[in-house]
Each structure stands twice: as structure tokens, then as C-alpha cells.
Scaffold this motif. Structure first.
Motif, PDB file in Angstrom:
ATOM      1  N   ARG A 129     -22.653  -4.207 -74.097  1.00  0.00           N
ATOM      2  CA  ARG A 129     -22.922  -5.139 -73.222  1.00  0.00           C
ATOM      3  C   ARG A 129     -21.899  -5.355 -71.931  1.00  0.00           C
ATOM      4  N   ARG A 130     -20.756  -5.643 -72.454  1.00  0.00           N
ATOM      5  CA  ARG A 130     -19.577  -5.843 -71.503  1.00  0.00           C
ATOM      6  C   ARG A 130     -19.196  -4.651 -70.879  1.00  0.00           C
ATOM      7  N   LEU A 140     -10.785  -6.655 -74.630  1.00  0.00           N
ATOM      8  CA  LEU A 140     -11.793  -7.830 -74.886  1.00  0.00           C
ATOM      9  C   LEU A 140     -11.261  -8.729 -75.644  1.00  0.00           C
ATOM     10  N   GLN A 141     -11.703 -10.158 -75.501  1.00  0.00           N
ATOM     11  CA  GLN A 141     -11.328 -11.053 -76.451  1.00  0.00           C
ATOM     12  C   GLN A 141     -12.330 -12.066 -76.481  1.00  0.00           C
ATOM     13  N   HIS A 178     -21.422 -19.642 -65.607  1.00  0.00           N
ATOM     14  CA  HIS A 178     -20.793 -18.732 -64.535  1.00  0.00           C
ATOM     15  C   HIS A 178     -21.532 -17.319 -64.361  1.00  0.00           C
ATOM     16  N   ALA A 179     -22.618 -17.131 -64.794  1.00  0.00           N
ATOM     17  CA  ALA A 179     -22.972 -15.877 -65.095  1.00  0.00           C
ATOM     18  C   ALA A 179     -23.113 -15.080 -63.942  1.00  0.00           C
ATOM     19  N   ARG A 180     -23.229 -15.386 -62.807  1.00  0.00           N
ATOM     20  CA  ARG A 180     -23.103 -14.826 -61.375  1.00  0.00           C
ATOM     21  C   ARG A 180     -21.627 -13.921 -61.326  1.00  0.00           C
ATOM     22  N   ASP A 181     -20.853 -14.470 -61.910  1.00  0.00           N
ATOM     23  CA  ASP A 181     -19.441 -13.602 -62.257  1.00  0.00           C
ATOM     24  C   ASP A 181     -19.475 -12.572 -63.037  1.00  0.00           C
ATOM     25  N   TYR A 182     -20.256 -12.647 -63.923  1.00  0.00           N
ATOM     26  CA  TYR A 182     -20.314 -11.552 -64.985  1.00  0.00           C
ATOM     27  C   TYR A 182     -21.530 -10.523 -64.697  1.00  0.00           C
TER      28      TYR A 182
END
Length: 336
Positions: free
Chosen positions: A264-265, A6-7, A294-298
Motif C-alpha cells: 500500500r505504501r 518504513l517504520q 492528515h490523509a491528504r498528505d499520504y
């Protein structure tokens, strides 16, 4: 994915510019604090008390749920017919159920609207105990069981979104739709969260001891529109109940924003299956709108994902109530 992979997200140029003037002018804060200096505590409510807001009846309730010291007493307020589809509202800091009163009043003719004071806030429990957000969320779910709230739409803001994330993940069969606001999602950079350290140190610095000073400081810092005086006074009163200044910092000493982001991630976001609407202030200082484009991607497993910006700062449910109500109607129309 592993934690080491994670970055932190790079800040967009606009957010970097905002950081140059992150905190408001101290003289402006002091002047506004003095304006509200006469605000005193509000009498506590009793079971069944009714008040009228925006022409709608709101009823106050209390429920003792299993938890710390055998029980955790929650205060909640409801409006509308319990036979209708329910909406559960969760507030942030330094707020209470009252943060959502405009939306509740507007929707009460069609929905059963329920808003809780989170543990440690308002008129809910403030005793020492487990203030990890996951634990507090489970205690809240136990309270929902006791009042018979089986399925519901979930609408959250700020710190309420942290607990909402656990509810949407761990009780996905109960959440019809999730309207989530003003909390880090997939992207995070700690320079946008100086309040984490400030609030964790509050018991030692006295930051939260004066409800007028603290509440006005936070609202002056990250709101872009001043509330009407009567509403700001009620916000202050809701943060004035005894014990809040000791209870709320326990959350910030039980976890960190980084820990929340990792959980969360790695676990929570993939577990959301209902339709999700991300709600963010267009001019939010702590939540750059670019982080949500681009929340759909996440959120890969949600039935649907929408992103909506409100022409306001952090406290948009109070700053732009009609605009927020319209967006909630859009959320509630999404196929569950």
C-alpha cells in the motif's frame, strides 16, 4: 522509498489505553452467543431471486469469472436501475453483501447499486486457489467485465478495502470515486492487528467453525452498538454457508498485514487518482482515528481527499446506517 525505510507508527495515547481492554468480557460474549444459538443456515439463493429489504427490491445474481480451476463463481446482489451511475460495494469480515443493504436501499432510486460477496465469503466461490488479495481483486474485476460494469464508484470496508485498494490503483480509469473504510492506510502498528494471527490459525484452532460463536465474537469485540436481532441473525446466516470456515483463512495465510501495508505504501496509494473519502469509526478499536487526520498528505495524486468519522465502532454501515448513507451522498457529490 525502500522497505527498510518504513517504520511502524507510534500508537497515540488514546489507542494505548484502548489496548488495555482490547477484548470484551468473555461472559458478555458467551451470553450473546447463547442468545443467537438457535440461528440456522439460510437457504442458498438462485439466479434472479428477489427479496425486499427496506422496501426496495434486491435481485440475486451469479457470474462465473476466469480464475482458479478455470472459473470463480461470484454471487452479487443489485438494486436500482442499471442505466444509472453505479456503486460497487465490497464488504469485510465476517460479512457479506448484506453489510451494505441499508445504503443500497437508500441510494437505489438514484444509482445502480451492486454488492459482491468476496471470494470465499457468502455464496461466492470457496474452492482452494489463489487467495492473495491482488489476485482475488483481479478475478472480481473479470466478473465486473462479464456483467458490463465498466465504471463505478467504489465503497469498501475492512478486508474489502484491501481488494479495493488494488482495484483503485490498477484500474484507476474505471473508479469514479473511492469511499474506503476500516483498513490500515499509511500508518500501521501490528499490535492493533491481533486478528491476523488468530484468523490465520483458524483452520487449526477451529475459531471459525461455529458461525454463531465467531460472528458474535467479532461483532461484540469491535462494534460499539448492538445490531437489531433480525439483522444480527442475517449476518450470522450469511457467514454460515458451507466452506466459509475453510476459505476465509486462506487470505490470512496468503499474505500478512505487514505485507499489505508495504504494498500500500510503496505502490498502491500513489496510484489512486480519483477523489477519495476515508471513512472510519470514531470509536474504532483497531483503526485509531488519529492515524487518518492528515490523509491528504499520504494520498498525493488523488483528485481530492476527505476524511469522515462515524459515531460508531468498526461496523458502522450497520451500526449507523443513516449517518453512513449521508456521508456516501457527500462522496458521490465530489467532482470526479
Amino acid at each position: 522509498m525502500d522497505v527498510k525505510d518504513l517504520q511502524y507508527s507510534e500508537l497515540p495515547p488514546r489507542a494505548q489505553h484502548v489496548l488495555e481492554n482490547f477484548f470484551p468480557d468473555q461472559e458478555a460474549i458467551k451470553a450473546r452467543q447463547e442468545h443467537f444459538r438457535d440461528v440456522g443456515p439460510r437457504d442458498a439463493d438462485s439466479e434472479g431471486d428477489v427479496e425486499i429489504l427496506d422496501g426496495v427490491e434486491f435481485t440475486h445474481h451469479f457470474v462465473d469469472a476466469p480464475g482458479d480451476h478455470e472459473t470463480v463463481r461470484f454471487h452479487y446482489v443489485e438494486a436500482g436501475d442499471p442505466a444509472n451511475e453505479s456503486i460497487l460495494f465490497l464488504h469485510g469480515i465476517p460479512d457479506s453483501w448484506y453489510q451494505w443493504h441499508h445504503q443500497m436501499a437508500a441510494l437505489a432510486s438514484e444509482y445502480h447499486c451492486v454488492a459482491f460477496d468476496l471470494k470465499g465469503y457468502g455464496q461466492s466461490e470457496k474452492s482452494p486457489g489463489d487467495y492473495r488479495h491482488q489476485a482475488a481483486a483481479e478475478q472480481l474485476v473479470a466478473a465486473l467485465d462479464l456483467i458490463g460494469l465498466e465504471t463505478f464508484n467504489l465503497v469498501t470496508h475492512d478486508r474489502g478495502s484491501v481488494q479495493g485498494d488494488y482495484i483503485a490503483a490498477d484500474h484507476s480509469d474505471r473508479v469514479l470515486r473511492y469511499g474506503r473504510g476500516e483498513q490500515h492506510l499509511y500508518h500501521f502498528n501490528p499490535v492493533l492487528a491481533p486478528q491476523a494471527d488468530l484468523f490465520a490459525e483458524a483452520p487449526f484452532t477451529g475459531l471459525m467453525n461455529d458461525p454463531v460463536e465467531f460472528t458474535v465474537f467479532v461483532y461484540t469485540w469491535i462494534a460499539t452498538h448492538d445490531l437489531p436481532d433480525d439483522e444480527m441473525r442475517r449476518v450470522i446466516q450469511e457467514y454460515s454457508y458451507p466452506g466459509i470456515n475453510r476459505a476465509v483463512p486462506r487470505y490470512f495465510n496468503s499474505s500478512t498485514f505487514r505485507q499489505e501495508w508495504i504494498e500500500r505504501r510503496l505502490r498502491l496509494i500513489p496510484a489512486w487518482t480519483c477523489p477519495v473519502m476515508i471513512l472510519e469509526g470514531y470509536d474504532s478499536k483497531t483503526q485509531p482515528r488519529e492515524f487518518y487526520e492528515h490523509a491528504r498528505d499520504y494520498i498525493p495524486n488523488a483528485k481530492d481527499v476527505a476524511v469522515r468519522y462515524i459515531q460508531a465502532g468498526h461496523f458502522w454501515s450497520m451500526e449507523r446506517p443513516d449517518e453512513v448513507t449521508a456521508l456516501l451522498r457527500e462522496l458521490l457529490a465530489m467532482p470526479a
